[in-house]
Enzyme design. Structure first.
Site, PDB file in Angstrom:
ATOM      1  N   GLY A 171      -7.279 -10.660   6.905  1.00  0.00           N
ATOM      2  CA  GLY A 171      -5.944 -10.926   6.376  1.00  0.00           C
ATOM      3  C   GLY A 171      -4.873 -10.196   7.153  1.00  0.00           C
ATOM      4  O   GLY A 171      -3.797 -10.744   7.416  1.00  0.00           O
ATOM      5  N   ASP A 172      -5.154  -8.958   7.556  1.00  0.00           N
ATOM      6  CA  ASP A 172      -4.191  -8.192   8.347  1.00  0.00           C
ATOM      7  C   ASP A 172      -3.946  -8.855   9.702  1.00  0.00           C
ATOM      8  O   ASP A 172      -2.806  -8.935  10.176  1.00  0.00           O
ATOM      9  CB  ASP A 172      -4.705  -6.768   8.555  1.00  0.00           C
ATOM     10  CG  ASP A 172      -4.906  -6.032   7.245  1.00  0.00           C
ATOM     11  OD1 ASP A 172      -4.038  -6.153   6.361  1.00  0.00           O
ATOM     12  OD2 ASP A 172      -5.930  -5.348   7.099  1.00  0.00           O
TER      13      ASP A 172
ATOM     14  N   THR B  65      -3.353 -17.911   2.028  1.00  0.00           N
ATOM     15  CA  THR B  65      -4.554 -17.948   2.863  1.00  0.00           C
ATOM     16  C   THR B  65      -5.741 -18.368   2.006  1.00  0.00           C
ATOM     17  O   THR B  65      -5.849 -17.994   0.839  1.00  0.00           O
ATOM     18  CB  THR B  65      -4.828 -16.581   3.505  1.00  0.00           C
ATOM     19  OG1 THR B  65      -4.985 -15.588   2.478  1.00  0.00           O
ATOM     20  CG2 THR B  65      -3.673 -16.178   4.420  1.00  0.00           C
TER      21      THR B  65
ATOM     22  N   ASP C 230     -17.973 -10.151   9.309  1.00  0.00           N
ATOM     23  CA  ASP C 230     -17.265  -9.107   8.578  1.00  0.00           C
ATOM     24  C   ASP C 230     -15.819  -9.548   8.395  1.00  0.00           C
ATOM     25  O   ASP C 230     -15.104  -9.760   9.371  1.00  0.00           O
ATOM     26  CB  ASP C 230     -17.335  -7.801   9.377  1.00  0.00           C
ATOM     27  CG  ASP C 230     -16.772  -6.606   8.639  1.00  0.00           C
ATOM     28  OD1 ASP C 230     -16.034  -6.808   7.662  1.00  0.00           O
ATOM     29  OD2 ASP C 230     -17.061  -5.471   9.051  1.00  0.00           O
TER      30      ASP C 230
ATOM     31  N   GLU D 190       0.820  -1.209   0.000  1.00  0.00           N
ATOM     32  CA  GLU D 190       0.000   0.000   0.000  1.00  0.00           C
ATOM     33  C   GLU D 190       0.856   1.262   0.000  1.00  0.00           C
ATOM     34  O   GLU D 190       0.327   2.373   0.079  1.00  0.00           O
ATOM     35  CB  GLU D 190      -0.945  -0.004   1.198  1.00  0.00           C
ATOM     36  CG  GLU D 190      -1.979  -1.116   1.130  1.00  0.00           C
ATOM     37  CD  GLU D 190      -2.994  -1.057   2.263  1.00  0.00           C
ATOM     38  OE1 GLU D 190      -3.077  -0.010   2.920  1.00  0.00           O
ATOM     39  OE2 GLU D 190      -3.696  -2.057   2.473  1.00  0.00           O
TER      40      GLU D 190
END
Length: 206
Positions: free
Chosen positions: A185-186, A154, A180, A83
């Protein structure tokens, strides 16, 4: 997770950036390496959550788009994503003695082969794995040819799989009520990094 966290990034000189800095500090995160980009808005992600808990993310990097390459400082683990500018991530990976973990998200059309050759652990989802491999498939063993010492894929609710040159691991997902998936992933990458940095084996970390 019990680790000391230091964040490297950029915020805009706007109220949103000020709020994020305060929130990070309140959570115990060292923000001494989080800069402020004058005249730039703080980045954000716009997330739409489906009824089954899965999500679609549109990213606006804002100030993170101007993060300059810099040394990372002392650490046990360096956890990176895409990012921020690729040059900054490559510089970080090449300048550290820490265990280098990359979550290759969001996927870039740009060539990231140099970065992949400077990694200890690559973490991707099935879509990102297929994109890196140039076709269908998400075998972590196939990703090793790109350079990382360990590859982790994953699988959402199905869990995760990992491979090194001489071993593979599979971890089934845990049964939960999906509300949710934002941050899943984080959270996985954070827990994996903390476990590996604490000396855990890949079977335990995964």
């Amino acid at each position: 997770l019990g680790a000391r966290a230091r964040m490297i990034g950029m915020l805009g000189d706007d109220p949103f950036g000020d709020e994020l800095r305060r929130n990070l500090s309140a959570e115990g995160v060292d923000v001494s390496a989080v800069g402020t980009a004058a005249g730039t808005a703080t980045g954000m992600a716009l997330i739409v959550v489906q009824a089954d808990g899965e999500n679609t993310i549109t990213l606006s990097p804002g100030a993170n788009a101007v993060l300059p390459p810099a040394a990372t400082g002392a650490a046990d683990v360096l956890l990176m994503n895409l990012e921020v500018p690729l040059a900054a991530v490559i510089a970080a990976a090449r300048s550290t003695d820490a265990l280098r973990v990359l979550n290759a998200a969001p996927f870039l059309e740009t060539d990231i082969s140099e970065l992949l050759r400077n990694l200890d652990v690559l973490v991707v989802n099935e879509t990102e794995a297929a994109a890196l491999l140039g076709g269908p498939g998400s075998d972590p063993a196939a990703l090793l040819a790109l350079g990382p010492g360990t590859a982790v894929v994953t699988l959402g609710a199905e869990g995760a799989i990992a491979a090194t040159a001489d071993r593979t691991w599979a971890q089934k997902g845990f049964s939960v009520e999906a509300l949710d998936a934002v941050g899943a992933g984080d959270a996985f990458c954070a827990a994996l990094a903390v476990a590996l940095g604490s000396g855990a084996g890949m079977d335990t970390a995964l």
